[in-house]
Design a protein around this motif. Sequence first.
Motif, PDB file in Angstrom:
ATOM      1  N   PHE A  78       0.815  -1.214   0.000  1.00 21.67           N
ATOM      2  CA  PHE A  78       0.000   0.000   0.000  1.00 21.67           C
ATOM      3  C   PHE A  78       0.844   1.257   0.000  1.00 21.67           C
ATOM      4  N   SER A  80       3.014   4.414  -0.845  1.00 23.61           N
ATOM      5  CA  SER A  80       3.230   5.328  -1.951  1.00 23.61           C
ATOM      6  C   SER A  80       3.929   6.557  -1.386  1.00 23.61           C
ATOM      7  N   PHE A  83       1.662   9.422  -0.423  1.00 24.35           N
ATOM      8  CA  PHE A  83       0.570   9.115   0.490  1.00 24.35           C
ATOM      9  C   PHE A  83       0.892   9.609   1.900  1.00 24.35           C
ATOM     10  N   SER A 100      -3.724   3.693   1.647  1.00 27.10           N
ATOM     11  CA  SER A 100      -3.579   4.244   0.309  1.00 27.10           C
ATOM     12  C   SER A 100      -4.674   3.728  -0.615  1.00 27.10           C
ATOM     13  N   SER A 101      -5.086   4.559  -1.557  1.00 29.29           N
ATOM     14  CA  SER A 101      -6.152   4.164  -2.488  1.00 29.29           C
ATOM     15  C   SER A 101      -5.708   3.065  -3.449  1.00 29.29           C
ATOM     16  N   ASN A 102      -4.411   2.785  -3.546  1.00 30.84           N
ATOM     17  CA  ASN A 102      -3.980   1.685  -4.406  1.00 30.84           C
ATOM     18  C   ASN A 102      -3.824   0.389  -3.612  1.00 30.84           C
ATOM     19  N   SER A 103      -4.319   0.372  -2.379  1.00 29.76           N
ATOM     20  CA  SER A 103      -4.226  -0.830  -1.559  1.00 29.76           C
ATOM     21  C   SER A 103      -5.247  -1.863  -2.012  1.00 29.76           C
ATOM     22  N   SER A 107      -9.617   0.923   2.881  1.00 27.01           N
ATOM     23  CA  SER A 107      -9.471   2.355   3.085  1.00 27.01           C
ATOM     24  C   SER A 107      -9.246   2.724   4.536  1.00 27.01           C
ATOM     25  N   GLU A 129      -8.491   8.437  -1.681  1.00 30.11           N
ATOM     26  CA  GLU A 129      -8.055   8.085  -0.340  1.00 30.11           C
ATOM     27  C   GLU A 129      -8.741   8.945   0.712  1.00 30.11           C
TER      28      GLU A 129
END
Length: 190
Positions: A78, A80, A83, A100-103, A107, A129
């Motif tokens: 997760f 970044s 972030f 992170s929103s790419n996890s 959330s 995020e």
Amino acid sequence: MKNLLTVFFCIVSFSVFSQNFNETYPYPGFGDQVELEETGYRLMGFGSDFSGDHLLVIHINKFGNIIQTRKIYFGFDFFSSSFTLRSAVDRDGNHYLNMSSNSDSVSLVKLSPEWQEVWRKNLTNKQGEITSLKVTTDNHIIAAARQKLYKLDTNGNIIWQTYHGEVDVIDSKAYSIMEDANGDVFVTGY
């Protein structure tokens, strides 16, 4: 002479009552949040090492000496560099952290006072995020994400959700949440 004594006493009082440490800690990609604890301070941030992405928590005393260091691994990537950690602590000592929103579709994570994971909650469906967290006076959590504001109970159940900001602005983000004595919530951002 009177002015010279005044300057001398000012210098003495500043040196006696000023914070007396300047420490650095050898953890790259770390240091998003500093919180006051009974024994000193808690430094928190996300990092990455050979074992994977993790939350790093350093407890230091009032003189800057490390009391305890924790690395908490969540089992998915997760981290970044852009972030920023957002966290809140409820009255029972539970910690709530954004991810992170790419996890892996996570959330929000709740950790017990002993830093054990209690639950994970997906609020945003990767639309953005969480940019701000706040524990309210009634011990609920307010989480602000891109264009949405959520109120959750301590079990992660959504009490209500609403849009904030301008409808046609996709990158609307809330950076501060305030609550007044009546329980009204104020959100600031862009």
